[in-house]
Scaffold this motif. Structure first.
Motif, mmCIF file in Angstrom:
data_model
loop_
_atom_site.group_PDB
_atom_site.id
_atom_site.type_symbol
_atom_site.label_atom_id
_atom_site.label_comp_id
_atom_site.label_asym_id
_atom_site.label_seq_id
_atom_site.Cartn_x
_atom_site.Cartn_y
_atom_site.Cartn_z
ATOM 1 N N GLY A 142 -2.432 13.771 1.779
ATOM 2 C CA GLY A 142 -3.737 13.153 1.552
ATOM 3 C C GLY A 142 -3.908 11.883 2.352
ATOM 4 O O GLY A 142 -4.987 11.616 2.902
ATOM 5 N N ILE A 143 -2.844 11.085 2.440
ATOM 6 C CA ILE A 143 -2.884 9.867 3.251
ATOM 7 C C ILE A 143 -3.177 10.212 4.710
ATOM 8 O O ILE A 143 -3.969 9.543 5.381
ATOM 9 C CB ILE A 143 -1.542 9.117 3.136
ATOM 10 N N GLN A 144 -2.539 11.276 5.195
ATOM 11 C CA GLN A 144 -2.801 11.714 6.572
ATOM 12 C C GLN A 144 -4.276 12.014 6.777
ATOM 13 O O GLN A 144 -4.892 11.589 7.763
ATOM 14 C CB GLN A 144 -1.981 12.968 6.882
ATOM 15 N N ARG A 145 -4.823 12.768 5.852
ATOM 16 C CA ARG A 145 -6.225 13.193 5.989
ATOM 17 C C ARG A 145 -7.204 12.048 5.788
ATOM 18 O O ARG A 145 -8.349 12.125 6.233
ATOM 19 C CB ARG A 145 -6.495 14.352 5.023
ATOM 20 N N ASP A 146 -6.757 10.988 5.138
ATOM 21 C CA ASP A 146 -7.585 9.784 5.013
ATOM 22 C C ASP A 146 -7.508 8.916 6.266
ATOM 23 O O ASP A 146 -8.223 7.913 6.371
ATOM 24 C CB ASP A 146 -7.139 8.956 3.804
ATOM 25 N N GLY A 147 -6.624 9.282 7.186
ATOM 26 C CA GLY A 147 -6.487 8.516 8.418
ATOM 27 C C GLY A 147 -5.692 7.244 8.253
ATOM 28 O O GLY A 147 -5.842 6.303 9.044
ATOM 29 N N ASP A 148 -4.818 7.198 7.222
ATOM 30 C CA ASP A 148 -4.048 5.983 6.955
ATOM 31 C C ASP A 148 -2.615 6.072 7.476
ATOM 32 O O ASP A 148 -1.701 5.450 6.933
ATOM 33 C CB ASP A 148 -4.032 5.704 5.444
ATOM 34 N N TYR B 97 0.519 13.918 -1.929
ATOM 35 C CA TYR B 97 -0.093 12.596 -1.761
ATOM 36 C C TYR B 97 0.029 12.138 -0.304
ATOM 37 O O TYR B 97 -0.916 11.585 0.271
ATOM 38 C CB TYR B 97 0.583 11.590 -2.683
ATOM 39 N N ARG C 48 -3.300 -1.048 7.056
ATOM 40 C CA ARG C 48 -3.870 0.272 6.762
ATOM 41 C C ARG C 48 -2.814 1.366 6.629
ATOM 42 O O ARG C 48 -2.873 2.167 5.691
ATOM 43 C CB ARG C 48 -4.877 0.662 7.843
ATOM 44 N N ARG D 34 0.807 -1.226 0.000
ATOM 45 C CA ARG D 34 0.000 0.000 0.000
ATOM 46 C C ARG D 34 0.840 1.276 0.000
ATOM 47 O O ARG D 34 0.297 2.375 -0.142
ATOM 48 C CB ARG D 34 -0.957 0.002 1.204
ATOM 49 N N ARG E 239 0.167 3.648 5.712
ATOM 50 C CA ARG E 239 0.856 3.761 4.431
ATOM 51 C C ARG E 239 1.962 4.815 4.507
ATOM 52 O O ARG E 239 1.993 5.637 5.418
ATOM 53 C CB ARG E 239 -0.128 4.149 3.320
#
Length: 386
Positions: A158-164, A155, A172, A96, A174
């Motif tokens: 964005g991963i941070q804001r997706d909670g990943d 990017y 989960r 991922r 990444r």
């Protein structure tokens, strides 16, 4: 597992981390070695896999270089000599994780499972990209030097804001890795990316392949200090690693990626390696560097180093090496045949993948272009009278 990168300090003299010396001998790890837990993950199977991947990558790269010389490709950016840095770091990635390459990360693409022949249409001029970036989480090559560093940080944010990031869930969390060269480290885009990554604690690993030459400009002209020290100026933990030692590159990258996934923020890695060939096939390195320098670095070849290690440890026999060479020959043949089969489609294809979703302005431009092309067909049908 404690974060080994928190122990790093900025100093005038940068120590370059190494597992194998130039002769392929395993270094004695001193007590408290910060990357020791990751070095312990380097099983015989993994090292053999790294060797195979390096040999196959070099076979593909050599074939692509030959194809360009034969007029089958418009240009090619060789990765000769940098296989250790690429293969070692790529094996540290999880499925991922997402990769933003520059334009010579052929080894990383291979480890990610990508069909390397899909890189060729870009350099053959038959497609603008050549592969689906989501299939292997491997983005398109960035020809504009350093521009992709901003994309990587975006990017990552964005991963941070997706909670990943930082959930503690292996399936989960990444991270993002951004590959670029020593020359790109002087670009404004890269430095802006470092600012944003540091200020947002973005889960990004900046992996700098210092191959000693930014085309004809030596690394010493690029920076008065080791590139590994640059990250510290942005508040980013930084480390120098022997880029011709894939085992060391694996350990350092694993530590940095674990840190990013856990929410610890970015890391700056300088992999000290060497571009054994030309910058691109339009370049002539003999005009700006000495053959003695090339010979000195050739003795540090990552493939030869790992082979000597495998032989000395008795964990790979001649049957293994012969099988790898056979696979490399088959890949070279496949690459040659596949390249010559790539043909350009109609010019109208340039409008097909500008945006992910249909866009009215692009659609209007497409219609206008089609009408323009059809006008020539109408003229031919009427004997030149439109």
């Amino acid at each position: 597992m404690p974060d080994p990168l928190t122990t790093l300090e900025t100093a005038a003299d940068v120590t370059t981390f190494q597992v194998l010396d130039a002769e392929g001998r395993r270094r004695e790890s001193p007590g408290g070695e910060p990357f020791a837990p990751y070095v312990a993950e380097l099983t015989d199977d993994l090292v053999r896999a790294m060797y195979r991947d390096m040999v196959l990558t070099r076979a593909f790269d050599a074939q692509a270089t030959s194809l360009q010389r034969q007029g089958e490709l418009g240009l090619w950016a060789p990765s000769l000599g940098q296989e250790g840095a690429q293969i070692g770091s790529a094996h540290a990635l999880r499925r991922r994780d997402y990769v933003f390459p520059s334009y010579r990360e052929h080894g990383v693409a291979h480890v990610r499972g990508m069909d390397l022949s899909l890189i060729l249409p870009l350099f053959r001029g038959t497609q603008h990209g050549g592969w689906d970036v989501h299939t292997h989480n491997f983005h398109l090559y960035s020809i504009v030097i350093g521009s992709h560093a901003l994309h990587a940080v975006g990017y990552g944010m964005g991963i941070q804001r997706d909670g990943d990031v930082g959930t503690g869930e292996t399936d989960r969390d990444r991270a993002v890795v951004c590959y670029f060269g020593d020359g790109a480290s002087s670009q404004g885009d890269v430095n802006e990316a470092l600012v944003f990554a540091a200020s947002t604690a973005a889960p990004v690993v900046f992996f700098v392949q210092n191959n000693q030459w930014a085309i004809s400009v030596p690394a010493a002209t690029q920076s008065p200090v080791a590139l590994a020290q640059r990250g510290s100026g942005f508040g980013i933990p930084s480390v120098s690693v022997d880029g011709n030692d894939p085992l060391a590159c694996y350990a350092v990258s694993r530590a940095a990626l674990d840190r990013a996934r856990s929410g610890g923020g970015p890391t700056f890695i300088e992999a000290v390696t060497y571009r054994m060939g030309a910058h691109t096939t339009s370049d002539d390195p003999s005009r700006y560097r000495a053959s003695e320098e090339e010979e000195r670095w050739a003795a540090k070849d990552p493939i030869s180093r790992v082979r000597r290690h495998l032989e000395a440890e008795g964990v790979a026999d001649q049957e293994f090496f012969a099988a790898v060479d056979h696979d490399a020959d088959e890949l070279a043949t496949f690459t040659r045949d596949r390249c010559r089969a790539f043909a350009a489609g109609g010019a109208v294809e340039m409008f097909d993948h500008v945006y992910q979703a249909p866009h009215p302005l692009v659609a209007a431009d497409r219609e206008e272009f089609v009408a323009f092309e059809n006008g020539f067909a109408d003229a031919d049908a009427t004997g030149g009278a439109a």
